[in-house]
Every structure is written in C-alpha cells, then in structure tokens.
Design a protein around this motif. Structure first.
Motif, short mmCIF file in Angstrom:
data_model
loop_
_atom_site.label_atom_id
_atom_site.label_comp_id
_atom_site.label_asym_id
_atom_site.label_seq_id
_atom_site.Cartn_x
_atom_site.Cartn_y
_atom_site.Cartn_z
N ALA A 146 0.84 -1.19 0.00
CA ALA A 146 0.00 0.00 0.00
C ALA A 146 0.88 1.24 0.00
CB ALA A 146 -0.93 0.02 1.21
N GLU A 148 0.54 5.25 0.98
CA GLU A 148 -0.25 6.30 1.63
C GLU A 148 0.10 7.63 0.96
OE1 GLU A 148 -2.40 6.30 4.23
OE2 GLU A 148 -2.19 4.29 5.09
N ARG A 189 -5.21 5.75 -0.13
CA ARG A 189 -4.22 4.72 -0.43
C ARG A 189 -4.39 4.18 -1.85
NH1 ARG A 189 -6.45 2.88 4.27
NH2 ARG A 189 -7.31 1.07 3.19
#
Length: 222
Positions: A146, A148, A189
């Motif tokens: 992921a 951010e 995200r």
C-alpha cells in the motif's frame, strides 16, 4: 499493516497464557499474497483458528473456510459441530480450490510472489517514497503493498479523508486507467496487489505507470 518483529509471537504467548483462542484472519493475506502460503508464517506463529476465502480458489467460485487446531477439533469428537450452511462443502467450489492450490504449488506462485515483492515492488515503492513528496508511507510484503498519499509529509494529512475519496484521488485513478493500469484505491491509499503469478516485467510496467501518475499528486503536496 505489517506487525513489528516479535509482535505476533507476543500475542500468541499472551493468548496461550490466558487461555484465549488466537484467530488469524487470512481472507486477504492468505494463499501466497504475502510471499508465504499464510502471512502468520512470517512470524512463525500457529493460530488456533485461521479463516480464509478468496485466494483459496482464485475467486472462481465463492468459497471460504476455517482451519482449526487439533485441540479445538477434538472438542467435536463427541458432539456435532454446530455450524454449516446450505452450500457448505459445495463440490464445485471445493474442486476449484483443489485445482488452484495444485496449480499454485506446481507453478511456484508463492515463491514468485515473494521474489517479486523483494526484487521489484519493494525497491520501486521505496524509491517512490524517496522522490515523490506525495508519498507519506509505503508498506507491504510479497505482492501485498500500500502507498499512503498525503498533502503534507510533516503532518501526514491524507489527500483523501478517511471513509471517502477526493477529486485528486479520483483524478489519479482515472489517469492510471488512461495509461493502462487498473488501480485498487481506498481512501488516500493506492494498493499494489498484483496476481501472485505476475512476471517481473509486468510488475515493472505497472510501477512505471504509477511512478508517472504520482507526479500529478506531487503537484498538490507541500
């Protein structure tokens, strides 16, 4: 979120000490996505219950299940298991699971996921964090990552609020699609979660597109 070293082992010890059943939810992380068959293996932890779905048969037919420890299984030796639904043990779903597991094993997909994460995705995303000021954090393992995205690296203010999206996130997703990349976004995200059998060249192609799209996000970051 990847737990810090020793965290799950500590949880296991506490659960054992106090007679608490430890349940590992591997619905998303199981069956190779983390670079091992199950993510808990990275911590050398054995849970009492392990839930799974999706990856067990690549989603060809809806299927989920729970693996239980011998100790818990033994409690049903003299009484019926109080569960089961109309479609429990559906032969079509089970056949798809057997075929998927055999194919993953025969083609080395779990090992491939680990290698792609270590040699391609991980280095690329850490590079993004170095030269894209819109990247507040990257995290992941195997083919389960992921990114951010933030407005401000110091405050870590997200570019989209929790539980929602933003015009900028929508623009980034649209730009990815226009360039040939179908992203998985959630709030602020962008998840990098390709198939376990992706090649290094395919992964790099997608990462190159994402790298260019993040230039747009950088223009909205201080």
């Amino acid at each position: 979120m990847i737990p810090p070293p020793g965290y799950l082992a500590g949880v296991r010890e506490l659960a054992t000490r106090h007679g608490i059943v430890l349940i590992a939810d591997e619905v998303m992380s199981g069956f190779g996505r983390s670079g091992k068959w199950f993510a808990v293996e990275h911590s050398n932890v054995v849970p009492d219950l392990l839930t799974f779905a999706k990856g067990v048969n690549s989603g060809y037919v809806p299927l989920g299940g729970v693996a239980i420890s011998p100790e818990i299984s033994a409690t049903f030796s003299k009484r019926a298991y109080p569960g089961g639904l109309t479609y429990s043990g559906h032969p079509l779903a089970a056949a798809a699971a057997v075929a998927t597991i055999n194919t993953m094993r025969d083609e080395g997909m779990v090992e491939n996921a680990a290698a792609i994460g270590e040699s391609v995705i991980g280095p690329a995303l850490r590079g993004f964090a170095d030269h894209h000021r819109s990247v507040g954090e990257v995290r992941g393992i195997g083919v389960f990552w992921a990114i951010e995205l933030v407005k401000n690296r110091l405050t870590k203010e997200p570019i989209a609020p929790y539980g929602s999206s933003s015009s900028l996130m929508d623009k980034l997703v649209a730009e990815c699609k226009a360039r040939g990349l179908l992203p998985f976004s959630n709030f602020n995200r962008i998840h990098v979660v390709p198939p376990c059998n992706i090649s290094a060249a395919e992964a790099q192609q997608g990462l190159d597109i994402l790298d260019k799209v993040l230039d747009i996000a950088d223009g909205h970051t201080v």
